[in-house]
Design an enzyme around this catalytic site. Structure first.
Site, PDB file in Angstrom:
ATOM      1  N   CYS A 110      -6.783  14.454  -1.739  1.00 24.68           N
ATOM      2  CA  CYS A 110      -5.649  13.980  -2.555  1.00 24.68           C
ATOM      3  C   CYS A 110      -5.800  14.324  -4.039  1.00 24.68           C
ATOM      4  O   CYS A 110      -4.863  14.148  -4.814  1.00 24.68           O
ATOM      5  CB  CYS A 110      -5.461  12.489  -2.369  1.00 24.68           C
ATOM      6  N   HIS A 235      -1.936   9.594  -8.261  1.00 24.98           N
ATOM      7  CA  HIS A 235      -1.837   9.861  -6.821  1.00 24.98           C
ATOM      8  C   HIS A 235      -1.160   8.668  -6.155  1.00 24.98           C
ATOM      9  O   HIS A 235      -1.455   7.512  -6.446  1.00 24.98           O
ATOM     10  CB  HIS A 235      -3.238  10.088  -6.247  1.00 24.98           C
ATOM     11  N   ASN A 265       1.850   8.271   1.341  1.00 26.10           N
ATOM     12  CA  ASN A 265       0.779   9.056   0.723  1.00 26.10           C
ATOM     13  C   ASN A 265       0.846  10.487   1.266  1.00 26.10           C
ATOM     14  O   ASN A 265       0.570  10.726   2.431  1.00 26.10           O
ATOM     15  CB  ASN A 265      -0.572   8.401   1.070  1.00 26.10           C
TER      16      ASN A 265
HETATM   17  N1  COA Z   1      -0.165  -4.298   9.687  1.00 19.19           N
HETATM   18  C1  COA Z   1      -0.573  -5.557   9.820  1.00 19.19           C
HETATM   19  N2  COA Z   1      -1.870  -5.926   9.696  1.00 19.19           N
HETATM   20  C2  COA Z   1      -2.746  -4.960   9.413  1.00 19.19           C
HETATM   21  C3  COA Z   1      -2.387  -3.618   9.261  1.00 19.19           C
HETATM   22  C4  COA Z   1      -1.017  -3.297   9.416  1.00 19.19           C
HETATM   23  N3  COA Z   1      -0.564  -2.051   9.303  1.00 19.19           N
HETATM   24  N4  COA Z   1      -3.484  -2.891   8.974  1.00 19.19           N
HETATM   25  C5  COA Z   1      -4.513  -3.743   8.950  1.00 19.19           C
HETATM   26  N5  COA Z   1      -4.070  -5.002   9.231  1.00 19.19           N
HETATM   27  C6  COA Z   1      -4.840  -6.234   9.292  1.00 19.19           C
HETATM   28  C7  COA Z   1      -6.311  -6.023   9.476  1.00 19.19           C
HETATM   29  O1  COA Z   1      -6.625  -5.847  10.860  1.00 19.19           O
HETATM   30  C8  COA Z   1      -6.877  -7.308   8.931  1.00 19.19           C
HETATM   31  O2  COA Z   1      -6.749  -8.307   9.905  1.00 19.19           O
HETATM   32  P1  COA Z   1      -7.874  -9.472  10.035  1.00 19.19           P
HETATM   33  O3  COA Z   1      -7.861 -10.194   8.726  1.00 19.19           O
HETATM   34  O4  COA Z   1      -7.374 -10.264  11.183  1.00 19.19           O
HETATM   35  O5  COA Z   1      -9.149  -8.731  10.291  1.00 19.19           O
HETATM   36  C9  COA Z   1      -5.921  -7.673   7.785  1.00 19.19           C
HETATM   37  O6  COA Z   1      -4.714  -6.911   8.029  1.00 19.19           O
HETATM   38  C10 COA Z   1      -6.452  -7.314   6.420  1.00 19.19           C
HETATM   39  O7  COA Z   1      -6.994  -5.997   6.501  1.00 19.19           O
HETATM   40  P2  COA Z   1      -7.591  -5.279   5.240  1.00 19.19           P
HETATM   41  O8  COA Z   1      -8.056  -3.918   5.661  1.00 19.19           O
HETATM   42  O9  COA Z   1      -8.556  -6.181   4.535  1.00 19.19           O
HETATM   43  O10 COA Z   1      -6.264  -5.167   4.343  1.00 19.19           O
HETATM   44  P3  COA Z   1      -6.123  -4.615   2.897  1.00 19.19           P
HETATM   45  O11 COA Z   1      -5.473  -5.620   2.047  1.00 19.19           O
HETATM   46  O12 COA Z   1      -7.381  -3.974   2.414  1.00 19.19           O
HETATM   47  O13 COA Z   1      -5.046  -3.461   3.108  1.00 19.19           O
HETATM   48  C11 COA Z   1      -5.015  -1.100   3.295  1.00 19.19           C
HETATM   49  C12 COA Z   1      -5.339  -2.393   3.993  1.00 19.19           C
HETATM   50  C13 COA Z   1      -5.351   0.059   4.229  1.00 19.19           C
HETATM   51  C14 COA Z   1      -3.535  -1.078   2.968  1.00 19.19           C
HETATM   52  C15 COA Z   1      -5.832  -1.008   1.970  1.00 19.19           C
HETATM   53  O14 COA Z   1      -7.182  -1.285   2.238  1.00 19.19           O
HETATM   54  C16 COA Z   1      -5.737   0.340   1.344  1.00 19.19           C
HETATM   55  O15 COA Z   1      -4.682   0.761   0.923  1.00 19.19           O
HETATM   56  N6  COA Z   1      -6.885   1.030   1.183  1.00 19.19           N
HETATM   57  C17 COA Z   1      -6.885   2.332   0.561  1.00 19.19           C
HETATM   58  C18 COA Z   1      -6.249   3.317   1.479  1.00 19.19           C
HETATM   59  C19 COA Z   1      -5.939   4.602   0.792  1.00 19.19           C
HETATM   60  O16 COA Z   1      -5.341   4.598  -0.233  1.00 19.19           O
HETATM   61  N7  COA Z   1      -6.355   5.705   1.422  1.00 19.19           N
HETATM   62  C20 COA Z   1      -6.076   6.983   0.930  1.00 19.19           C
HETATM   63  C21 COA Z   1      -6.878   7.271  -0.294  1.00 19.19           C
HETATM   64  S1  COA Z   1      -6.425   8.831  -0.927  1.00 19.19           S
END
Ligand code: COA
Length: 310
Positions: A110, A235, A265
């Site tokens: 990215c 980004h 993204n």
């Molecule tokens: N819908 C509903 N629930 C979801 C879900 C979805 N699409 N994806 C994950 N969950 C759940 C998880 O299973 C977890 O459940 P639990 O508490 O029962 O275990 C809960 O939501 C919280 O998960 P978590 O991973 O802690 O959420 P978060 O607030 O960190 O958000 C992302 C998840 C992926 C949105 C976030 O971590 C993120 O954006 N990370 C960076 C990703 C990124 O930018 N990648 C590219 C970089 S270039």
């Protein structure tokens, strides 16, 4: 001689097919509310090929720049989703555009577009007159559409710019920084034949940290402060990552461009898509200072401070 580079045209391309959060909630255990609150994404565009999207965006940039493809000295295609392993997709794009010059793919995930911007600038300092820089991605081919942790995040698209030499009239690239923390490669990867795997929380934490670090390094290189920045084009991964990094950098969020709500993204394409959106909507004036900042798998990071001269 005071040789430098500046952007003289931009173009974009997005696939027609729109997948909304509500669509995803039909097949995944997720909801529009969850995706919107955690990411800022409402919908994404998917389909086409990296080559086709790149050609469309590139042609738009060439048309705006008034540069004939035959006058290009190089085509740099930033992509982490090439259409084939061999050869580079850039060659196929070059031929379709009618260019006759160097052409290569660049993979810095990215951060690819900002890496490419620095490479294109270097080519111009070495004597090139016009360089076409494209970010084009079809991430939907590498997403496991049954995995709610990643399926909600990514989209396809392309953005392109033409960079041209400025002889004696200054240089639009005021400062830059590139970095890669290879030790973090496992947190976000995709193996041959597999799907994108991501440790969401870890990537989030690292993304904010490296985004702040790369911006501070580019500012120091340019001898500028955050107060000098008119617009930040980050980004487009997650609105909360952008907000957190802006808070740490003390940049007000209304000075950022965000298109991720309707693109998701799009990796290397996200920054040129956002840049074109800002320019097209009158958010950039001549002489504005723009900060482009990317971060992604690798984990790579890259930033560039530009004086906008269009
Ligand atoms: N819908 C509903 N629930 C979801 C879900 C979805 N699409 N994806 C994950 N969950 C759940 C998880 O299973 C977890 O459940 P639990 O508490 O029962 O275990 C809960 O939501 C919280 O998960 P978590 O991973 O802690 O959420 P978060 O607030 O960190 O958000 C992302 C998840 C992926 C949105 C976030 O971590 C993120 O954006 N990370 C960076 C990703 C990124 O930018 N990648 C590219 C970089 S270039």
């Amino acid at each position: 001689m005071n040789r430098g580079s500046r952007i003289i045209g931009y173009g974009t391309a997005l696939p027609e097919r729109v997948i909304t959060n509500h669509d995803l909630a039909q097949t995944l255990d997720t909801s529009d509310t969850w995706i919107t609150e955690r990411t800022g994404i409402k919908e994404r565009r998917i389909g086409s090929t990296t080559r086709a999207l790149a050609i469309e965006a590139a042609q738009g940039a060439l048309d705006m720049a008034g540069v004939d493809a035959g006058d290009l000295d190089s085509v740099v295609l930033a992509t982490t989703t090439p259409d084939r392993v061999i050869p580079a997709t850039a060659g196929s794009v070059q031929t379709a555009l009618g260019a006759s010059c160097g052409a290569f793919d660049l993979n810095a995930a990215c951060s690819g577009f900002v890496y490419g911007l620095n490479v294109a600038h270097g080519l111009i300092l070495a004597g090139a007159e016009h360089v076409l820089l494209i970010g084009s991605e079809t991430l939907s081919r590498f997403v496991d559409w049954e995995d709610r942790a990643t399926a909600v995040l990514f989209g396809d698209g392309a953005g392109a710019v033409v960079l041209s030499a400025t002889d004696g009239s200054g240089n639009a690239l005021l400062g830059w920084a590139l970095d890669c923390k290879g030790s973090l490669e496992k947190s976000l990867h995709c193996d041959f034949g597999g799907f994108i795997y991501m440790e969401g929380r870890e990537v989030f934490r690292q993304a904010v940290r490296i985004m702040v670090d790369t911006c501070e390094r580019a500012l120091a290189a340019a001898n500028l402060t955050t107060g000098d920045i008119d617009l930040v084009v980050p980004h487009q991964a997650n609105a909360r990552i952008i907000r957190s990094a802006c808070e740490k950098l003390r940049i007000s969020e209304d000075r950022t461009v965000q298109v991720l709500g309707w693109t998701g993204n799009t990796s290397s394409a996200s920054i040129p898509l956002a840049l074109a959106d800002a320019a097209g909507n009158g958010r950039l004036a001549t002489d504005d200072v723009v900060l482009l900042v990317g971060f992604g798998a690798g984990m790579t990071s890259a930033s560039a401070l530009l004086r906008w001269e269009l």
